[in-house]
Design an enzyme around this catalytic site. Structure first.
Site, PDB file in Angstrom:
ATOM      1  N   GLU A 168     -39.955  51.047  48.664  1.00 34.37           N
ATOM      2  CA  GLU A 168     -40.076  49.588  48.635  1.00 34.37           C
ATOM      3  C   GLU A 168     -38.801  48.875  49.074  1.00 34.37           C
ATOM      4  OE1 GLU A 168     -41.506  48.274  44.826  1.00 34.37           O
ATOM      5  OE2 GLU A 168     -43.385  49.360  45.018  1.00 34.37           O
ATOM      6  N   GLU A 367     -47.714  55.006  44.776  1.00 32.83           N
ATOM      7  CA  GLU A 367     -47.624  54.392  43.444  1.00 32.83           C
ATOM      8  C   GLU A 367     -48.818  53.491  43.245  1.00 32.83           C
ATOM      9  OE1 GLU A 367     -44.110  52.162  42.253  1.00 32.83           O
ATOM     10  OE2 GLU A 367     -42.808  53.637  43.225  1.00 32.83           O
TER      11      GLU A 367
END
Ligand code: BG6
Length: 462
Positions: A168, A367
């Site tokens: 991220e 995720e």
């Protein structure tokens, strides 16, 4: 066994975690300070109940036990990160042998337990000394990261076959340079775009190093949090707002990582507002030649937007939010603890987008998960009955399954996270794990979802 959802052979079942959130031992084993250690020292009040990163879930000492538990619940893969400031305490220079030993032990233990290590190199944890040199604003730090990445490939590449440069990468941009939830708590869009750009350059340089090493059967990827932008309506003004939000928050990383170039519309928009980052000759070619083999997709929530209700003040600092307002869809399903909408179909929409617009790149859900507060309320006979988590995972897996049936190249599903961990400024407020962790004694206890997931993994479906 008759299953309604049978996943493709060899599907990756597992979970993800990060060094700073799980290892603990923040000042042991020769680790240098990173920005989290420092920020907590400066402003403990910015962390839930003033709990800091010092000990977290103590994976540093308990990794053997944890990895055995992974095996018991059917993990065939696990994605931890390496702490840069543990491996190279000052960010550049000497490598810390204790850290090399630790990561070697973790990797070997995973392999011995039939859990494939997927290794991530950077999960929000800039070494402090490098932050003091400008962090991702600085090309010097980009070079330091490239050396760090190469060091990791050389040290562990004989056993690790799946590598990820960043988790991220947009989050440190948003948190550190736009919306004030990560150190260095700067609010400055121009700097934010420079940080975002330099991160992508660091990523491409690491990919280049990896490819030059020619790691046998090795793949390199990046993990992006893709947040589909849904417009309030089909009115052109709402559509435009969602299109721009998508450019800023998805395509700013997805396009250069997978296609090797930035969307022209994003470049034009930043240019029009005097926000373009500075670049170096050769960058465009570097990006073009070093796209990823594999994409990790983190998905938690959608982004719903609408056209702005009122024009932004032209004298206010430039922000991506000049182009859209957030939209609260009536009746949306919420995870009230985290304040995030739950929209399972988002996972399908992401996969279809990857199939149609990104060459159907090999990908997986790296995720997805549900953080819930005060889970002790759900204890029955000593076990947290987290049916809501099982329902959450099932709901997302059904849509992932549909995407696969329609030809999407999704290879696995990792939950965030294996055991309750330290969630940045939320510390231990919301719990995400298959295992609960007593933050005093560090004792791990399986929740109901752990045994449910073991069945799903063992049956390769449900
Ligand atoms: C992802 C991150 O954004 O979401 C994790 O990769 C993080 O580090 C997870 O912990 C859940 O978010 P949060 O803020 O509730 O911890």
């Amino acid at each position: 066994m008759s299953l309604q959802y049978r996943f493709p052979e060899g599907f990756w079942w597992g979970s993800a975690a990060s060094a700073t959130q799980t290892e603990g031992a923040a000042s042991d084993g020769g680790k240098g300070k990173n920005i989290w250690d420092y920020w907590y020292q400066q402003q403990p009040n910015r962390f839930f109940e003033e709990v800091g990163p010092e000990t977290t879930s103590d994976f540093y000492h308990k990794y053997k036990e944890d990895i055995q538990l992974m095996n018991q619940i059917g993990h065939n893969s696990f994605r931890p990160s390496i702490s840069w400031s543990r491996l190279i305490p000052s960010g550049t220079g000497e490598v810390n042998q204790e850290a090399v030993d630790f990561y070697n032990n973790v990797i070997d233990e995973l392999i011995a337990n039939d859990v494939e290590p997927f290794i991530n190199l950077f999960h929000f944890d800039m070494p402090l000394e490098l932050q003091e040199k400008g962090g991702w604003e600085s090309r010097e730090v980009v070079e330091a990261y490239t050396v760090y990445a190469k060091t990791c490939f050389e040290l562990f590449g004989d056993r690790v076959k799946k590598w990820f440069t960043f988790n991220e990468p947009i989050v440190p941009v948003e948190g550190g340079y736009l919306y004030d939830f990560h150190y260095p708590n700067v609010v400055d869009a121009k700097k934010a775009f420079q940080v975002a750009y330099n991160t992508m350059i660091a990523h491409a340089k690491a990919v280049k190093e990896f490819k030059s090493l020619d790691v046998k059967d090795g793949k390199i990827g990046i993990i992006l949090n893709l947040t589909p932008s849904y417009p309030r309506s089909q009115n052109p003004a709402d559509l435009k707002a969602s299109h721009i939000a998508d450019l800023f928050f998805n395509r700013s990383f997805l396009d250069p990582a997978v296609l090797g170039e930035y969307p022209q519309e994003l470049i034009d928009l930043l240019q029009e507002h005097g926000q373009l980052p500075s670049t170096v000759t050769g960058d465009a070619e570097l990006l073009k030649n070093n796209t990823v083999d594999l994409l990790g997709v983190n998905y938690y929530q959608p982004r719903r937007v609408k056209a702005k209700e009122s024009l932004p003040n032209p004298y206010s600092p430039f922000m991506p939010d000049w182009f859209f307002d957030n939209y609260e869809m009536p009746g949306r399903k919420m995870n009230i603890y985290r304040g995030w909408e739950i929209y399972e179909k988002g996972i399908y929409d992401i996969m279809i987008n990857l199939k149609e617009n990104y060459g159907n790149i090999e990908s997986f859900i790296s995720e997805n998960g549900m953080g819930v507060q005060d889970e002790a309320r759900f204890i029955k006979d000593g076990r947290i009955e987290d049916d809501y988590r099982i329902e959450f995972i099932q709901g997302h897996l059904k849509w992932l399954y549909k995407a696969i049936e329609e030809g999407c190249n999704a290879r696995g599903y990792h939950l965030w996270t294996f055991m309750d961990n330290w969630s940045w400024s939320n510390a231990y407020k919301n719990r995400y794990g298959f295992f609960s962790v007593d933050i005093e004694t560090k004792e791990r206890t399986a929740k109901k979802s752990a045994s449910w997931f073991a069945d799903v993994s063992n049956n390769n479906g449900f």
